[in-house]
Scaffold this motif. Structure first.
Motif, PDB file in Angstrom:
ATOM      1  N   HIS A   1       0.809  -1.206   0.000  1.00 24.38           N
ATOM      2  CA  HIS A   1       0.000   0.000   0.000  1.00 24.38           C
ATOM      3  C   HIS A   1       0.846   1.260   0.000  1.00 24.38           C
ATOM      4  O   HIS A   1       0.635   2.188  -0.753  1.00 24.38           O
TER       5      HIS A   1
ATOM      6  N   LEU B   1       2.655   1.846  -3.192  1.00 25.49           N
ATOM      7  CA  LEU B   1       1.784   2.390  -4.234  1.00 25.49           C
ATOM      8  C   LEU B   1       1.491   3.865  -3.972  1.00 25.49           C
ATOM      9  O   LEU B   1       1.419   4.666  -4.898  1.00 25.49           O
ATOM     10  N   HIS B   2       1.344   4.232  -2.699  1.00 28.84           N
ATOM     11  CA  HIS B   2       1.068   5.640  -2.395  1.00 28.84           C
ATOM     12  C   HIS B   2       2.275   6.526  -2.694  1.00 28.84           C
ATOM     13  O   HIS B   2       2.146   7.592  -3.280  1.00 28.84           O
TER      14      HIS B   2
ATOM     15  N   SER C   1       4.815   5.893  -4.764  1.00 31.45           N
ATOM     16  CA  SER C   1       5.092   6.004  -6.196  1.00 31.45           C
ATOM     17  C   SER C   1       3.988   6.790  -6.891  1.00 31.45           C
ATOM     18  O   SER C   1       4.247   7.507  -7.862  1.00 31.45           O
ATOM     19  N   GLY C   2       2.748   6.682  -6.384  1.00 29.44           N
ATOM     20  CA  GLY C   2       1.653   7.469  -6.961  1.00 29.44           C
ATOM     21  C   GLY C   2       1.891   8.959  -6.789  1.00 29.44           C
ATOM     22  O   GLY C   2       1.726   9.740  -7.726  1.00 29.44           O
TER      23      GLY C   2
ATOM     24  N   GLY D   1       8.354   5.847  -9.518  1.00 25.85           N
ATOM     25  CA  GLY D   1       7.157   6.578  -9.945  1.00 25.85           C
ATOM     26  C   GLY D   1       7.513   7.704 -10.916  1.00 25.85           C
ATOM     27  O   GLY D   1       6.827   7.925 -11.918  1.00 25.85           O
TER      28      GLY D   1
ATOM     29  N   ILE E   1       8.205   6.410 -14.393  1.00 22.95           N
ATOM     30  CA  ILE E   1       6.986   6.167 -15.184  1.00 22.95           C
ATOM     31  C   ILE E   1       6.484   7.489 -15.760  1.00 22.95           C
ATOM     32  O   ILE E   1       6.092   7.571 -16.924  1.00 22.95           O
TER      33      ILE E   1
ATOM     34  N   VAL F   1       8.191   2.484 -20.144  1.00 20.42           N
ATOM     35  CA  VAL F   1       7.220   2.592 -19.065  1.00 20.42           C
ATOM     36  C   VAL F   1       7.106   1.263 -18.315  1.00 20.42           C
ATOM     37  O   VAL F   1       6.633   1.191 -17.190  1.00 20.42           O
ATOM     38  N   LEU F   2       7.584   0.204 -18.971  1.00 19.59           N
ATOM     39  CA  LEU F   2       7.394  -1.143 -18.442  1.00 19.59           C
ATOM     40  C   LEU F   2       8.203  -1.419 -17.170  1.00 19.59           C
ATOM     41  O   LEU F   2       7.672  -1.881 -16.165  1.00 19.59           O
TER      42      LEU F   2
ATOM     43  N   GLY G   1       7.398   0.101 -13.602  1.00 13.11           N
ATOM     44  CA  GLY G   1       6.114  -0.452 -13.148  1.00 13.11           C
ATOM     45  C   GLY G   1       6.275  -1.878 -12.670  1.00 13.11           C
ATOM     46  O   GLY G   1       5.715  -2.272 -11.644  1.00 13.11           O
ATOM     47  N   LEU G   2       7.080  -2.659 -13.408  1.00 21.59           N
ATOM     48  CA  LEU G   2       7.311  -4.045 -12.999  1.00 21.59           C
ATOM     49  C   LEU G   2       8.011  -4.101 -11.647  1.00 21.59           C
ATOM     50  O   LEU G   2       7.710  -4.966 -10.827  1.00 21.59           O
TER      51      LEU G   2
ATOM     52  N   ILE H   1       7.797  -1.879  -9.194  1.00 22.07           N
ATOM     53  CA  ILE H   1       6.805  -1.558  -8.160  1.00 22.07           C
ATOM     54  C   ILE H   1       5.925  -2.772  -7.901  1.00 22.07           C
ATOM     55  O   ILE H   1       5.674  -3.178  -6.762  1.00 22.07           O
ATOM     56  N   MET H   2       5.477  -3.402  -9.000  1.00 19.31           N
ATOM     57  CA  MET H   2       4.589  -4.551  -8.888  1.00 19.31           C
ATOM     58  C   MET H   2       5.270  -5.693  -8.143  1.00 19.31           C
ATOM     59  O   MET H   2       4.674  -6.324  -7.272  1.00 19.31           O
TER      60      MET H   2
ATOM     61  N   VAL I   1       5.384  -4.916  -4.429  1.00 16.13           N
ATOM     62  CA  VAL I   1       4.083  -5.068  -3.767  1.00 16.13           C
ATOM     63  C   VAL I   1       3.737  -6.543  -3.630  1.00 16.13           C
ATOM     64  O   VAL I   1       3.309  -7.004  -2.560  1.00 16.13           O
ATOM     65  N   MET I   2       3.973  -7.326  -4.706  1.00 19.97           N
ATOM     66  CA  MET I   2       3.650  -8.753  -4.647  1.00 19.97           C
ATOM     67  C   MET I   2       4.473  -9.448  -3.577  1.00 19.97           C
ATOM     68  O   MET I   2       3.955 -10.262  -2.812  1.00 19.97           O
TER      69      MET I   2
ATOM     70  N   SER J   1      -1.428  -5.955  -6.930  1.00 24.72           N
ATOM     71  CA  SER J   1      -0.072  -5.408  -6.911  1.00 24.72           C
ATOM     72  C   SER J   1       0.207  -4.437  -8.045  1.00 24.72           C
ATOM     73  O   SER J   1       1.274  -3.858  -8.120  1.00 24.72           O
TER      74      SER J   1
ATOM     75  N   TRP K   1       0.253   2.913 -13.624  1.00 22.77           N
ATOM     76  CA  TRP K   1       1.011   2.117 -14.580  1.00 22.77           C
ATOM     77  C   TRP K   1       0.066   1.326 -15.478  1.00 22.77           C
ATOM     78  O   TRP K   1       0.213   1.279 -16.697  1.00 22.77           O
TER      79      TRP K   1
END
Lengths: 283, 319
Positions: free
Chosen positions: A207, A210-211, A213-214, A230, A233, A247-248, A251-252, A254-255, A258-259, B144, B149
């Motif tokens: 969370h 994501l905040h 990087s957002g 962030g 991106i 852009v990939l 993002g990957l 960050i993902m 989080v995962m 996630s 993005w």
């Protein structure tokens, strides 16, 4: 070595093992990323801009000719470091204030909880946005804003746990035996609280990531030359039509982060919850 | 039910008062001199005389409690001051941008519910078989993905490669598809997991077994006895991640040039347009509290037990 053996003896599911390895790698990147990076992440070379992958630049270069891999690695320190700082601050603030409310009870408790309620009324990201507006943009202010928008959740949970635990027989026994208030909290209550908070925190890391990087993506965090996922991106959106692959990668990353921490949080909850249910519930 | 609504609306008053006081304090204790920002935005060179004049104009020369009181009195008449940048009333600015955000968030919520409930239920019914595995895998990955993005990935696919959908702006349904997907994916995944867990719990209960033993057709068992019970925790959870959904729109708006309140807030932050920022946070509080009220009403409507709980629980809130 014994710790590793003990860990292996538990036979965690493969997903959890993978997440642990990934978490270690991410931690390594956070600590040493800028030194491991092959190039200077902020070095502009306009004659090399928007190059595809090559041996010299495995992930290519961005619109200013900077090495993408180096920026990803160096950016890990900012992105993950910000999350680590937020986590430490939120836990300290949340557990501190929550325990105070839980132990004190009465008016102090009520007053602290009303303040918490005010914070909990507003969605966390919107609250963080507001605080960035008040404090001004920049990485330190983004960290502060996310801390200010998250702490009340931790305080409320810590308070509930402490208020339940302080009536437990073993805590009362410690008090009767003459242990001071502060000592009782530190020795007998906090350990049980922290285990539960660790579950909440590890599930919340994603969370926070994501905040952060957002907010950075919106241009409120790290200022442009410095690398951050962030921001990367956001940089890539200008060349989205010509060099979409840029852009990939961020993002990957960050993902992946989080995962990783969501899986670890799930694993932690599965491992710790039964014990807590047996010992930590209010009578 | 009517009492539940009345009590909650009455509570909105003190809650807003508390939030307004907190917002006012934070803004006044915050960095910088609003008068300086006002001059900078208005393009007036900051001489001593101009600063004094700006402070007088903005009421900053008066004692703090007096400032708060007059601001509150104005706010009670829905006058939140004027934007430093455009000079228009803050309320007009916000009301101008709010519909776009509410539309995006509302449609996203509908999409979330429309997909997560059947998907979760299906996963629960085919537990540990492929539908369940697929749903769980998707849910794990989906939570996630950063929404901003995802927005770009969608633009890459649907606008750049296929050329099916417009990449920017607000207009017909074609403009809605990508922003709604970007906003709702995370809630959709969380919700699918919740529906699955709730449905599994209900499926194991005796009243479901009894309904089956009575020979009720399966669809009847599912809609009447499983779904309705499984929806109770889902409705509660929807109230909780509604905030996440609203927060998500703030970011996604910036990708798709969606003329909503998130864009207004971000430009207010960049310009240090404090009156707009103040109005933004207060209005978002109202919107969020009203949304939660709607969720609670929906919960009480689905689950009669909650109606009694909500009635009995009210004493806890009132002094």
């Amino acid at each position: 070595m014994t710790l590793l053996q003990a860990g292996m003896a538990l036979r965690p599911p493969p997903g959890l093992r993978l997440a642990s390895v990934s978490a270690l790698l991410l931690a390594g990147l956070m600590l040493f990323g800028p030194w491991l990076a092959p190039y200077d992440p902020t070095e502009v070379a306009l004659d090399l801009k928007l190059m595809g992958p090559s041996l010299a630049h495995p992930l290519g270069t961005d619109h200013l000719g900077r090495d993408v891999l180096s920026r990803l690695m160096a950016g890990a320190q900012v992105s993950l470091g910000a999350v680590a700082a937020i986590l430490a601050l939120v836990l300290t603030l949340g557990v501190g204030i929550g325990s105070l409310a839980g132990m004190a009870g009465g008016r102090t408790d009520a007053a602290i909880m009303r303040v918490c309620d005010a914070f909990l009324t507003i969605p966390t990201f919107i609250l963080a946005l507001f605080f960035v507006g008040v404090l001004g943009t920049g990485p330190a202010n983004v960290v502060t804003a996310v801390v200010l928008s998250h702490w009340a959740w931790y305080a409320r949970m810590a308070r509930a746990l402490v208020a339940g635990l302080k009536r437990q027989d073993y805590v009362l026994a410690a008090r009767v035996a003459g242990t001071g208030r502060l000592m009782t909290v530190v020795r007998h209550i906090l350990p049980a609280v922290l285990a539960q908070m660790a579950i909440l925190a590890s599930l919340d890391i994603g969370h926070m990531m994501l905040h952060v990087s957002g907010l950075s993506f919106l241009g409120l965090g790290v200022t442009p030359p410095d690398p951050e996922w962030g921001v990367m991106i956001n940089d890539a959106r200008a060349v989205l039509w010509t060099q979409p692959v840029l852009v990939l990668w961020p993002g990957l990353m960050i993902m992946l982060t989080v995962m990783t921490f969501n899986r670890l949080g799930d694993g932690l909850r599965d491992a710790l919850d039964p014990a807590l249910q047996a010992g930590g519930k209010a009578p | 039910m009517r009492r539940l609504i009345a009590v909650r609306l009455l509570l909105l008053g003190p809650m807003l008062l508390a939030v307004s006081l907190a917002v006012f304090t934070v803004l006044r204790l915050g960095r910088g001199d609003p008068a300086l920002d006002y001059l900078r935005i208005s393009g007036i060179p900051p001489s001593d005389a101009a600063l004094l004049e700006a402070r007088r104009l903005l009421g900053l020369d008066r004692p703090l409690p007096e400032q708060y009181w007059s601001w509150l009195a104005d706010a009670a008449r829905l006058d939140f001051g004027r934007s430093y940048v455009t000079g228009r009333p803050v309320l007009d600015e916000i009301l101008h941008h709010l519909p776009a955000t509410l539309q995006l968030a509302g449609v996203s919520l509908l999409v979330t519910l429309a997909f997560s409930v059947p998907l979760g239920l299906w996963a629960a019914l085919r537990r540990d078989r492929w539908p369940d595995r697929v749903a769980r895998g998707l849910a794990f990955v989906g939570v996630s993905v950063p929404n901003f993005w995802l927005g770009f990935l969608l633009v890459l696919l649907f606008s750049v490669t296929l050329g099916w959908l417009p990449a920017m702006g607000r207009g017909g349904w074609q403009h809605m598809v990508m922003p709604v997907l970007a906003v709702s994916l995370m809630s959709l995944c969380i919700n699918t997991r919740l529906v699955r867990a709730a449905a599994l719990e209900v499926l194991n209960q005796r009243h479901v077994l009894y309904a089956r033993l009575r020979g009720l057709p399966e669809h009847r068992v599912l809609t009447r006895h499983v779904l309705r019970n499984a929806l109770v925790p889902v409705v509660t959870a929807t109230g909780m991640h509604l905030g996440e959904l609203l927060g998500g729109t703030m970011v996604v708006e910036s990708i798709f040039g969606w003329p909503g309140i998130g864009r207004l807030a971000v430009s207010a932050i960049h310009n240090r347009d404090y009156p707009v920022l103040q109005g933004f946070i207060l209005l978002m509080t109202v919107v969020f509290v009203l949304c939660n009220l709607a969720v609670d009403i929906a919960g009480a409507w689905i689950d009669p037990r909650q109606r009694r709980l909500a009635m009995g629980g009210r004493r806890e809130f009132l002094p």
